[in-house]
Design a protein around this motif. Sequence first.
Motif, short mmCIF file in Angstrom:
data_model
loop_
_atom_site.label_atom_id
_atom_site.label_comp_id
_atom_site.label_asym_id
_atom_site.label_seq_id
_atom_site.Cartn_x
_atom_site.Cartn_y
_atom_site.Cartn_z
N LEU A 1 0.84 -1.20 0.00
CA LEU A 1 0.00 0.00 0.00
C LEU A 1 0.88 1.25 0.00
O LEU A 1 1.72 1.43 0.87
N LYS A 2 0.68 2.13 -0.98
CA LYS A 2 1.53 3.30 -1.17
C LYS A 2 0.84 4.62 -0.85
O LYS A 2 1.47 5.67 -0.96
N THR A 3 -0.44 4.59 -0.50
CA THR A 3 -1.16 5.84 -0.25
C THR A 3 -1.76 5.85 1.15
O THR A 3 -2.06 4.80 1.72
N ALA A 4 -1.95 7.08 1.69
CA ALA A 4 -2.50 7.20 3.03
C ALA A 4 -3.41 8.42 3.18
O ALA A 4 -4.25 8.45 4.08
N LEU A 5 -3.26 9.43 2.34
CA LEU A 5 -4.00 10.68 2.52
C LEU A 5 -5.51 10.52 2.35
O LEU A 5 -6.29 11.18 3.03
N PRO B 1 -3.81 0.53 10.06
CA PRO B 1 -3.60 -0.47 9.01
C PRO B 1 -4.89 -1.22 8.72
O PRO B 1 -5.72 -1.40 9.60
N THR B 2 -5.07 -1.60 7.47
CA THR B 2 -6.27 -2.35 7.13
C THR B 2 -6.28 -3.68 7.90
O THR B 2 -5.23 -4.19 8.32
N ALA C 1 3.22 -15.34 2.61
CA ALA C 1 1.83 -14.99 2.87
C ALA C 1 1.32 -14.14 1.72
O ALA C 1 2.09 -13.47 1.07
N LYS C 2 0.04 -14.17 1.52
CA LYS C 2 -0.57 -13.39 0.45
C LYS C 2 -0.39 -11.91 0.73
O LYS C 2 -0.52 -11.45 1.85
N ASP C 3 -0.07 -11.13 -0.30
CA ASP C 3 0.08 -9.69 -0.16
C ASP C 3 -1.22 -9.08 0.39
O ASP C 3 -2.32 -9.48 0.03
N ALA C 4 -1.03 -8.07 1.24
CA ALA C 4 -2.20 -7.36 1.78
C ALA C 4 -2.21 -5.97 1.20
O ALA C 4 -1.53 -5.09 1.68
N THR C 5 -2.98 -5.78 0.16
CA THR C 5 -2.98 -4.50 -0.54
C THR C 5 -4.33 -3.84 -0.57
O THR C 5 -4.49 -2.77 -1.13
#
Length: 314
Positions: free
Chosen positions: A238-242, A284-285, A306-310
């Motif tokens: 995950l690259k975004t947060a705003l 975090p999600t 583990a599977k990516d968490a995106t």
Amino acid sequence: MARKLILHIGTPKTGSTSVQHTLFAHRDQLAAAGVHWGDSTREPRAAAPRHSSVSHALRRGPRKWDAERDAILADFDASGHDTLLLSDEVLSECGAKAIARMAEFAAPFETTVICYLRRQDRYVESLWNQYCGEGRREPRSIRKFATAREVRKRLDYGAMLDAWRGVGTVKAVSFDAARSALVPGFLGALGLDMTLTDEVRKNVSPSMNCAALLAQLNRQGVTYNRAKVIKAFRHDTLKTALGRTLRRALLAELQDANTELAARYGVTFDDTMPDEPDRPLYAPTEAALAHAISRLAPGRKAGAKAKDATDPTG
């Protein structure tokens, strides 16, 4: 012929560490072209290939700066070259007094100031990400961080660059446009006809889910192992947060300033917007946190995948 001075002043989170490691690794090749990588072994970060001693001294008054200035010049004179290269991204954060000292130092040189700029919404996110995990242990959420007065002040790039025009010729470069070939772009912007191979990639940021958890831990004042937490999120991307609403508001607020930036320094930013929720990332999600906890669990086998968490929505 006047001696030349190249000042790479940042900004932070625009690949400065990668540029510095690459230039340092190829300092002999730079020297062959008449460019001297100044001695970067002085405190406060003597082990890092970065001229941290420059901003450190500039911001600590005349006596500290006089000693640093003398050390810089003695090292440069001993090199026998005609161009001095200093790179310290914290220089872009210096105030008027520090810049005035640098202007006096640079006066005998033909000076070029080069500065990389990142679109402000991306810059804020990257800066928050870094601050959450480093020594300062940032406790604020991305929303509070992005709206803080001291952070907003850093986003008027034109005003910052204007302050450096008294030091030398200012060359501004869009990091977003140049990031795929940072070092070649850096050398090209300075008119240096040389090729450095094996560009070094350093200081890669963890995911935004990781940063959100670190901010939560910092708010609670708990002790944690930063390296282990970051490693637990290593598969998260995950690259975004705003969030969409805050991002659009921030860019709208800076629209006039960025128009002036383009007119005076030729820097423009793309207008692409990420696919993200409306609200900022306050935590975090659920999926990302679950995967991270599973990686921290005792008895987990080394190398287990583990599977990516995106999923940005949780």
